[in-house]
Design a protein around this motif. Sequence first.
Motif, PDB file in Angstrom:
ATOM      1  N   LEU A 199      47.320 100.730  42.897  1.00 12.48           N
ATOM      2  CA  LEU A 199      47.640 102.130  43.165  1.00 12.48           C
ATOM      3  C   LEU A 199      47.930 102.860  41.860  1.00 12.48           C
ATOM      4  CD1 LEU A 199      48.275 104.506  45.017  1.00 12.48           C
ATOM      5  CD2 LEU A 199      50.594 103.593  45.300  1.00 12.48           C
ATOM      6  N   SER A 200      48.682 102.239  40.971  1.00 13.75           N
ATOM      7  CA  SER A 200      49.009 102.878  39.701  1.00 13.75           C
ATOM      8  C   SER A 200      47.765 103.115  38.861  1.00 13.75           C
ATOM      9  CB  SER A 200      50.005 102.017  38.923  1.00 13.75           C
ATOM     10  OG  SER A 200      51.230 101.957  39.623  1.00 13.75           O
ATOM     11  N   ARG A 201      46.819 102.182  38.915  1.00 19.37           N
ATOM     12  CA  ARG A 201      45.550 102.365  38.211  1.00 19.37           C
ATOM     13  C   ARG A 201      44.810 103.572  38.773  1.00 19.37           C
ATOM     14  NH1 ARG A 201      42.375  99.227  35.169  1.00 19.37           N
ATOM     15  NH2 ARG A 201      43.779  97.473  35.453  1.00 19.37           N
ATOM     16  N   TRP A 202      44.765 103.672  40.095  1.00 17.64           N
ATOM     17  CA  TRP A 202      44.069 104.803  40.720  1.00 17.64           C
ATOM     18  C   TRP A 202      44.738 106.120  40.331  1.00 17.64           C
ATOM     19  CZ3 TRP A 202      45.122 108.927  43.812  1.00 17.64           C
ATOM     20  CH2 TRP A 202      44.032 109.593  44.371  1.00 17.64           C
ATOM     21  N   ILE A 203      46.063 106.157  40.367  1.00 14.52           N
ATOM     22  CA  ILE A 203      46.790 107.387  40.029  1.00 14.52           C
ATOM     23  C   ILE A 203      46.485 107.812  38.601  1.00 14.52           C
ATOM     24  CG2 ILE A 203      49.084 108.370  39.622  1.00 14.52           C
ATOM     25  CD1 ILE A 203      50.084 106.527  41.918  1.00 14.52           C
ATOM     26  N   ALA A 204      46.561 106.861  37.671  1.00  9.19           N
ATOM     27  CA  ALA A 204      46.356 107.183  36.260  1.00  9.19           C
ATOM     28  C   ALA A 204      44.962 107.723  36.006  1.00  9.19           C
ATOM     29  CB  ALA A 204      46.608 105.939  35.403  1.00  9.19           C
ATOM     30  N   ILE A 205      43.970 107.089  36.592  1.00  7.78           N
ATOM     31  CA  ILE A 205      42.594 107.528  36.368  1.00  7.78           C
ATOM     32  C   ILE A 205      42.334 108.838  37.084  1.00  7.78           C
ATOM     33  CG2 ILE A 205      40.172 106.953  36.816  1.00  7.78           C
ATOM     34  CD1 ILE A 205      40.954 104.003  36.360  1.00  7.78           C
ATOM     35  N   CYS A 206      42.893 108.994  38.268  1.00 14.00           N
ATOM     36  CA  CYS A 206      42.656 110.198  39.067  1.00 14.00           C
ATOM     37  C   CYS A 206      43.289 111.425  38.435  1.00 14.00           C
ATOM     38  CB  CYS A 206      43.193 110.000  40.479  1.00 14.00           C
ATOM     39  SG  CYS A 206      43.041 111.448  41.546  1.00 14.00           S
TER      40      CYS A 206
END
Length: 352
Positions: A199-206
């Motif tokens: 989830l944190s990866r998705w948030i950062a990239i998004c």
Amino acid sequence: MKRGKVEMVSSTVSTARQTRSEVIERVERRLSEFLAAERERWLGVNLRGAVPVEAVTDLVAAGGKRLRPAFCAAGFLAAGGDPAEPLLVDAAAGVELIHTGALIHDDVLDASELRRGTPAVHTLHAAGHVEHGWLGEPRRYGEGVAIISGVLANVYADRLTRDLPPAARDIWSEMLTEIQIGQYLDVAVAAEGVVDPDLSRWIAICKSGRYSIHRPLLLGAAIAGRQDLAPVFEEFGEALGEAFQLRDDLIGTFGDSTAAGKPVGLDLEQHKMTLLLADAAERDESVRKLISAREWDTAEILDRLGEGKERIEQHITLLVERACGAIDRAGLDEDWRRELAEMAVEVAYRNR
């Protein structure tokens, strides 16, 4: 593609880079003239009316990399668009204003006192409140000015892009939505102490990588009527967006605040699950335990992150190679394949 190999072809200014630079110069003039006219308009109503306009103007004028307008212009020009197209300039200026609004709001959410080497909007106006001895709470006043100013930047961006064709408007709307949802999730995950690397990866990239590179590229191509380039630009943008965010996290964790123009180390202090930290947590059980604690041992976490810096640098290189590989297969003009590859290197290996 190795960093050195890309830099070897950068000794002369290509036609593609010169054309893109000329577009960005027009974007700068558009922003300056537009904001100056707005300032004059609201000064005519009341001196106070220009305050939020000036907050936006000052942050735009303070510099910045103009990364998002550059990728918007590159997407349009690489797709064969006419450099003289006025809508390109308005769209690129609009993207920069969206970024400006996001920065103003970010600084409130992150309690960051500096931006681009000067006081953040909320800090500046809270100090002004104290200096003048006004009524109420200075912090709330400063944050109120910042919230209004950030929204105003978004309103101005929407005005500049009102003539976007439908395909480009869809990309624009998706970009704005991703920024807001990503920003909320970033705040929520930190507050709840959620340890979820995916989830944190998705948030950062998004909330950062995607709107910095991927969406501006798609926007430019859509304005040029080349939606067929979307898969290539998506592959390029997603890989480079991740590299961009990892570099951003390295700068924010280990960088120099003077060079960065903002405080470093705030993410760990505020329990932010950055892409860098999420990556470490995926690979190191001890990091997962450290960030699962209610109170973080930031010194220990910093040491663990430092141990993984070399591997992160290697991963960034692989992401750049992946991005450049996508462009190599795109069937674009050679000059633009080279230009996009050089832009990838500049983004991935910057120091601020």
